[in-house]
Design a protein around this motif. Structure first.
Motif, PDB file in Angstrom:
ATOM      1  N   ALA A 286      42.103  49.619  22.217  1.00 45.59           N
ATOM      2  CA  ALA A 286      43.540  49.849  22.080  1.00 45.59           C
ATOM      3  C   ALA A 286      44.324  49.126  23.163  1.00 45.59           C
ATOM      4  CB  ALA A 286      43.836  51.344  22.113  1.00 45.59           C
ATOM      5  N   GLU A 287      43.776  49.080  24.383  1.00 48.91           N
ATOM      6  CA  GLU A 287      44.473  48.397  25.482  1.00 48.91           C
ATOM      7  C   GLU A 287      44.627  46.906  25.194  1.00 48.91           C
ATOM      8  OE1 GLU A 287      41.044  49.775  26.782  1.00 48.91           O
ATOM      9  OE2 GLU A 287      42.078  51.588  26.174  1.00 48.91           O
TER      10      GLU A 287
ATOM     11  N   LYS B 160      50.759  44.291  19.716  1.00 48.25           N
ATOM     12  CA  LYS B 160      51.658  45.198  19.014  1.00 48.25           C
ATOM     13  C   LYS B 160      53.089  45.038  19.534  1.00 48.25           C
ATOM     14  CE  LYS B 160      52.296  49.985  17.686  1.00 48.25           C
ATOM     15  NZ  LYS B 160      51.842  51.355  17.765  1.00 48.25           N
ATOM     16  N   ARG B 161      53.265  44.924  20.866  1.00 47.32           N
ATOM     17  CA  ARG B 161      54.603  44.734  21.431  1.00 47.32           C
ATOM     18  C   ARG B 161      55.216  43.420  20.948  1.00 47.32           C
ATOM     19  NH1 ARG B 161      52.206  47.030  26.046  1.00 47.32           N
ATOM     20  NH2 ARG B 161      51.842  44.984  26.977  1.00 47.32           N
TER      21      ARG B 161
ATOM     22  N   ALA C 167      47.568  46.416  22.584  1.00 44.69           N
ATOM     23  CA  ALA C 167      48.930  46.798  22.971  1.00 44.69           C
ATOM     24  C   ALA C 167      49.869  45.597  23.123  1.00 44.69           C
ATOM     25  CB  ALA C 167      48.914  47.646  24.239  1.00 44.69           C
TER      26      ALA C 167
END
Length: 134
Positions: free
Chosen positions: A19-20, A26-27, A23
């Motif tokens: 997930a890191e 996604k941003r 991120a």
């Protein structure tokens, strides 16, 4: 010994990004979506403006608007100033007769028909008057 199912699960787990790591992607996608939405909004506003200009030209309001704009530039007036000059009653609206009388008093030669064309073009509420917000 591990089963084929366990091996598949382990391989799948190792191949998926954490997930890191996702991120920043996604941003970036969210930022791109926001810019795309802003661009679409600007394009729609531009199209709406073009449509309004076409309607003004079709009904003759563009010529009346040009006269008003020229007058306002000479007198260094804002639209707000012009409206307050026209709205003698202070009720926040002006009909064709009020507008025509104010423009005549300001020595701006414009026929009642031209004023009616302008009001018809600008009147969004359908009450045959222009309001401060219109």
């Amino acid at each position: 010994q591990i089963s084929a199912e366990e091996l598949r699960f382990g391989m799948k787990l190792m191949s998926e990004p954490k997930a890191e790591a996702l991120a920043p992607l996604k941003r970036a996608q969210e930022k791109l979506a926001q810019k795309r939405a802003e661009l679409i909004s600007k394009m729609m506003a531009a199209q709406k403006f073009e449509d309004k200009v076409s309607v003004a030209a079709a009904c003759g309001a563009d010529k009346v608007i040009d006269k008003l704009e020229s007058f306002m530039r000479r007198k260094q007036m804002r639209v707000k100033d012009l409206f307050y000059m026209i709205d003698k009653s202070g009720d926040g609206s002006a009909n064709a007769v009020e507008l025509h009388a104010a423009l005549k008093k300001a020595k701006l030669k414009m026929s009642l028909e031209e004023v009616e064309t302008l009001i018809s073009f600008m009147d969004t509420s359908g009450d045959a008057e222009i309001d401060r917000d219109e």
